[in-house]
Design a protein around this motif. Sequence first.
Motif, PDB file in Angstrom:
ATOM      1  N   PRO A 146       0.816  -1.221   0.000  1.00 29.08           N
ATOM      2  CA  PRO A 146       0.000   0.000   0.000  1.00 29.08           C
ATOM      3  C   PRO A 146       0.847   1.267   0.000  1.00 29.08           C
ATOM      4  O   PRO A 146       1.715   1.438   0.851  1.00 29.08           O
ATOM      5  N   ALA A 272      -0.747   5.797   7.127  1.00 32.64           N
ATOM      6  CA  ALA A 272      -1.810   4.823   6.875  1.00 32.64           C
ATOM      7  C   ALA A 272      -1.323   3.647   6.043  1.00 32.64           C
ATOM      8  O   ALA A 272      -1.743   2.504   6.271  1.00 32.64           O
ATOM      9  N   ASP A 273      -0.423   3.893   5.086  1.00 37.27           N
ATOM     10  CA  ASP A 273       0.068   2.805   4.233  1.00 37.27           C
ATOM     11  C   ASP A 273       0.799   1.748   5.063  1.00 37.27           C
ATOM     12  O   ASP A 273       0.647   0.546   4.832  1.00 37.27           O
ATOM     13  N   ALA A 276      -1.757  -0.240   6.947  1.00 38.11           N
ATOM     14  CA  ALA A 276      -2.509  -1.117   6.047  1.00 38.11           C
ATOM     15  C   ALA A 276      -1.672  -2.321   5.630  1.00 38.11           C
ATOM     16  O   ALA A 276      -2.174  -3.444   5.530  1.00 38.11           O
ATOM     17  N   HIS A 277      -0.369  -2.087   5.389  1.00 37.40           N
ATOM     18  CA  HIS A 277       0.525  -3.177   4.997  1.00 37.40           C
ATOM     19  C   HIS A 277       0.700  -4.183   6.131  1.00 37.40           C
ATOM     20  O   HIS A 277       0.776  -5.393   5.895  1.00 37.40           O
ATOM     21  N   LEU A 281      -6.329  -4.215   5.139  1.00 33.69           N
ATOM     22  CA  LEU A 281      -7.314  -3.190   4.805  1.00 33.69           C
ATOM     23  C   LEU A 281      -8.503  -3.202   5.760  1.00 33.69           C
ATOM     24  O   LEU A 281      -8.951  -2.162   6.229  1.00 33.69           O
ATOM     25  N   LYS A 282      -9.024  -4.387   6.042  1.00 33.15           N
ATOM     26  CA  LYS A 282     -10.213  -4.471   6.895  1.00 33.15           C
ATOM     27  C   LYS A 282      -9.958  -3.868   8.268  1.00 33.15           C
ATOM     28  O   LYS A 282     -10.763  -3.079   8.787  1.00 33.15           O
ATOM     29  N   ILE A 284      -7.684  -1.627   9.232  1.00 32.55           N
ATOM     30  CA  ILE A 284      -7.474  -0.178   9.263  1.00 32.55           C
ATOM     31  C   ILE A 284      -8.787   0.569   9.038  1.00 32.55           C
ATOM     32  O   ILE A 284      -9.022   1.634   9.618  1.00 32.55           O
ATOM     33  N   SER A 288     -10.350   3.117  11.658  1.00 30.99           N
ATOM     34  CA  SER A 288     -10.657   4.463  11.174  1.00 30.99           C
ATOM     35  C   SER A 288     -12.079   4.862  11.523  1.00 30.99           C
ATOM     36  O   SER A 288     -12.328   5.968  12.020  1.00 30.99           O
ATOM     37  N   SER A 321      -7.495   7.862   6.213  1.00 32.14           N
ATOM     38  CA  SER A 321      -7.076   6.735   5.389  1.00 32.14           C
ATOM     39  C   SER A 321      -8.205   6.051   4.644  1.00 32.14           C
ATOM     40  O   SER A 321      -7.949   5.230   3.753  1.00 32.14           O
ATOM     41  N   MET A 325      -7.635   4.154   0.979  1.00 29.82           N
ATOM     42  CA  MET A 325      -7.666   2.699   1.048  1.00 29.82           C
ATOM     43  C   MET A 325      -8.776   2.113   0.172  1.00 29.82           C
ATOM     44  O   MET A 325      -8.599   1.085  -0.484  1.00 29.82           O
ATOM     45  N   SER A 388     -17.327  -2.415   6.648  1.00 31.52           N
ATOM     46  CA  SER A 388     -16.003  -2.987   6.390  1.00 31.52           C
ATOM     47  C   SER A 388     -15.838  -4.342   7.072  1.00 31.52           C
ATOM     48  O   SER A 388     -15.109  -5.215   6.579  1.00 31.52           O
TER      49      SER A 388
END
Length: 394
Positions: A146, A272-273, A276-277, A281-282, A284, A288, A321, A325, A388
Amino acid sequence: MQFVFATFAAMQQQATYLYPKTMLRMAVGCMFFIAGICFASWASRIASIQQTLGLTDAALGAVLFTLPVGLMLSLPFAGWVISKTGSRNLLIIAVTFYGIALVGLGSARQIWQLITCLLCFGFASNNVNIAVNTQAVSAERLYGKPIMASFHGLWSLAGFAGAGIGTFMIGKNIIPQHHFIMILIVMIAGVVYCSRYLNNDKSGASEGPVFVMPDRSLIKLGIIAFCSLMCEGAMFDWSVIYFKKVISAEGAWIGAGYTAFMLTMASGRFIADWFAHRFGLKRILQVSGSLTALGLIIAVACPYLYTAIGGFLLVGFGVSSVVPMVYSAAGRSKTMSPGVALAAVSTIGFIGFLVGPPVIGFIAGVTGSLRYSFMLIAAMGVSVVVVSTKAKLS
């Protein structure tokens, strides 16, 4: 001297050959910054243009509505054009047109001219948005991790830079027209330099319909974007008013909540990247949404200066983010090309940005309390968590 130029050109060509993904990332980041500084330049001179045209607040509000109209008109167009010509070609044309429309805004001397230029400005803005995010998806694919949020962070930084330049121009009594011409020159120089490093995806473009119904996974991503952008729109338009009427802040403290929100939204995008990494994704998106809801609950339940600032700081981190994302996930769609998928998700999400501020105002008018209406934004944060959690996200 010729030897120096030749050596520099050779080094540049070698860097491009050895580090293609680095050059692509830098070029895409530059285009994000250019887009951000263009929009911020306009925003910083709205009051000057209002004074020039002699518009009342009510008249200005009505005229400004043409900007989102232009954005909405462009939504089906951008995905269709990308599917036929590629995002690189669209981005080059759209950014150039974006800057020209900006100069048109500064040159307007009649209301109809301002309305026409705002329609063009909004139309170009969203074409730039979808095309540059499609390029960002290409860069992210090369890196294999990400990096989308960092691009959006550059857009936010450009917002601060554009506001600062606007303040300087106002202090020097430079009229918007001349101010915007300077920005256009910078934009064109940036486009000329960066165009050679952008991903030339024209060969991957394919025939596509003007409108494509998104599948279930993209609809869920669109709903998440809708909820988050509804929060962003409401915070942009109502945070200062909330601090003035509910918090009873005085002087410069009236803008403290908005400043806190913007600072954490910008800084959050640069970290945020990494989150996420590491966490996915779910996770973060869940965090958020939770931060957004928690921050607003604090600001509503404890309507005091420092607690409200703390709450708005959390909201900024919360929304920072989500959209990057979601765009990143949409760009990895297996059922649509990245440009068409981004256009579909943007269509759903941007509706939230449009309806958020007026809905907040309507609820405040019905209940007689802006505090109660801000609970709707908290509900949108909870909705991000719920959707999410149920969506299949990698």
